[in-house]
Design an enzyme around this catalytic site. Structure first.
Site, PDB file in Angstrom:
ATOM      1  N   TYR A  52      28.475  -2.660  40.736  1.00  0.00           N
ATOM      2  CA  TYR A  52      29.159  -1.693  39.871  1.00  0.00           C
ATOM      3  C   TYR A  52      29.679  -0.484  40.656  1.00  0.00           C
ATOM      4  CZ  TYR A  52      27.793  -4.211  35.625  1.00  0.00           C
ATOM      5  OH  TYR A  52      27.654  -5.149  34.634  1.00  0.00           O
ATOM      6  N   HIS A 118      28.805 -10.004  31.573  1.00  0.00           N
ATOM      7  CA  HIS A 118      29.796  -9.495  32.529  1.00  0.00           C
ATOM      8  C   HIS A 118      30.704 -10.637  32.927  1.00  0.00           C
ATOM      9  CE1 HIS A 118      31.567  -7.725  36.173  1.00  0.00           C
ATOM     10  NE2 HIS A 118      31.378  -8.918  36.702  1.00  0.00           N
TER      11      HIS A 118
HETATM   12  P1  IDP Z   1      33.735  -4.527  31.380  1.00  0.00           P
HETATM   13  O1  IDP Z   1      32.307  -5.019  31.575  1.00  0.00           O
HETATM   14  O2  IDP Z   1      34.271  -4.915  30.036  1.00  0.00           O
HETATM   15  O3  IDP Z   1      34.631  -4.905  32.518  1.00  0.00           O
HETATM   16  P2  IDP Z   1      33.714  -1.834  32.490  1.00  0.00           P
HETATM   17  O4  IDP Z   1      34.564  -0.723  32.008  1.00  0.00           O
HETATM   18  O5  IDP Z   1      34.052  -2.457  33.808  1.00  0.00           O
HETATM   19  O6  IDP Z   1      33.654  -2.937  31.316  1.00  0.00           O
HETATM   20  O7  IDP Z   1      32.223  -1.277  32.537  1.00  0.00           O
HETATM   21  C1  IDP Z   1      31.215  -2.025  33.173  1.00  0.00           C
HETATM   22  C2  IDP Z   1      29.987  -1.992  32.299  1.00  0.00           C
HETATM   23  O8  IDP Z   1      29.523  -0.652  32.183  1.00  0.00           O
HETATM   24  C3  IDP Z   1      30.208  -2.445  30.860  1.00  0.00           C
HETATM   25  O9  IDP Z   1      30.153  -3.836  30.688  1.00  0.00           O
HETATM   26  C4  IDP Z   1      29.077  -1.746  30.146  1.00  0.00           C
HETATM   27  O10 IDP Z   1      27.836  -2.442  30.303  1.00  0.00           O
HETATM   28  C5  IDP Z   1      29.000  -0.423  30.885  1.00  0.00           C
HETATM   29  N1  IDP Z   1      29.807   0.621  30.237  1.00  0.00           N
HETATM   30  C6  IDP Z   1      31.150   0.715  30.228  1.00  0.00           C
HETATM   31  N2  IDP Z   1      31.565   1.789  29.547  1.00  0.00           N
HETATM   32  C7  IDP Z   1      30.457   2.403  29.109  1.00  0.00           C
HETATM   33  C8  IDP Z   1      30.232   3.604  28.327  1.00  0.00           C
HETATM   34  O11 IDP Z   1      31.161   4.304  27.916  1.00  0.00           O
HETATM   35  N3  IDP Z   1      28.927   3.920  28.086  1.00  0.00           N
HETATM   36  C9  IDP Z   1      27.888   3.162  28.534  1.00  0.00           C
HETATM   37  N4  IDP Z   1      28.056   2.033  29.258  1.00  0.00           N
HETATM   38  C10 IDP Z   1      29.325   1.654  29.539  1.00  0.00           C
HETATM   39 MG    MG Z   2      34.731  -4.266  34.449  1.00  0.00          MG
END
Ligand code: IDP
Ligand code: MG
Length: 140
Positions: A52, A118
């Site tokens: 991440y 994921h």
């Molecule tokens: P994705 O998994 O749909 O690609 P990303 O924006 O890449 O989403 O974010 C990675 C992971 O971080 C998400 O799957 C989720 O578990 C967590 N996450 C994303 N946005 C938030 C938030 O606003 N609050 C808390 N956790 C978040």
């Molecule tokens: Mg992502």
């Protein structure tokens, strides 16, 4: 025609603990994608921080790393034409409350952090992510 692609899928801790990993992996196989690697593991902090890394500066980074290292996950590599986008579609939106009906996150996600699954967001990201979780010898 979409290109042959690989994508990394992780079934997140709550979904594994709730017994949904076979159903989630099965839905992705049902898309006609080939599952070429599969393992259960507990992510350590170093692995979660690398996976991440792009989110390092986000306010949720600490919570996300703590969550992903809190219990075992299931990791898989899927291969097929257009695998990256097709898996993302089947997963649904990041926030399960906004995910389309019938998607994995709508069905199994609890909240935006504990969102069940994921999936890699691009072919180049997938290659990097797969290398973090699998040796080439572990991929069929
Ligand atoms: P994705 O998994 O749909 O690609 P990303 O924006 O890449 O989403 O974010 C990675 C992971 O971080 C998400 O799957 C989720 O578990 C967590 N996450 C994303 N946005 C938030 C938030 O606003 N609050 C808390 N956790 C978040
Ligand atoms: Mg992502």
């Amino acid at each position: 025609m979409a290109a042959m692609e690989r994508s990394l899928v992780l079934v997140k801790p709550d979904a594994v603990r709730d017994g949904h990993s076979d159903e989630i992996i099965g839905r992705l196989e049902g898309l006609g994608l080939k599952k070429v690697a599969l393992k259960t593991l507990r992510m350590d902090r170093a692995l979660a921080e690398k996976h991440y890394a792009i989110h390092r500066e986000k306010p949720f980074f600490g919570e996300l790393v703590a969550y992903m290292t809190s219990a075992p996950i299931v990791a898989a590599v899927f291969e097929g034409e257009g695998a990256v986008a097709r898996i993302r579609q089947e997963m649904g939106a990041t926030d399960p409350s906004k995910a389309d009906t019938g998607t994995i996150r709508a069905d199994f996600g609890r909240d935006v952090t504990r969102n069940a699954v994921h999936g890699s967001d691009a072919v180049e990201t997938a290659a990097k992510e797969i290398r973090l979780f699998f040796a080439e010898e572990e991929i069929a």
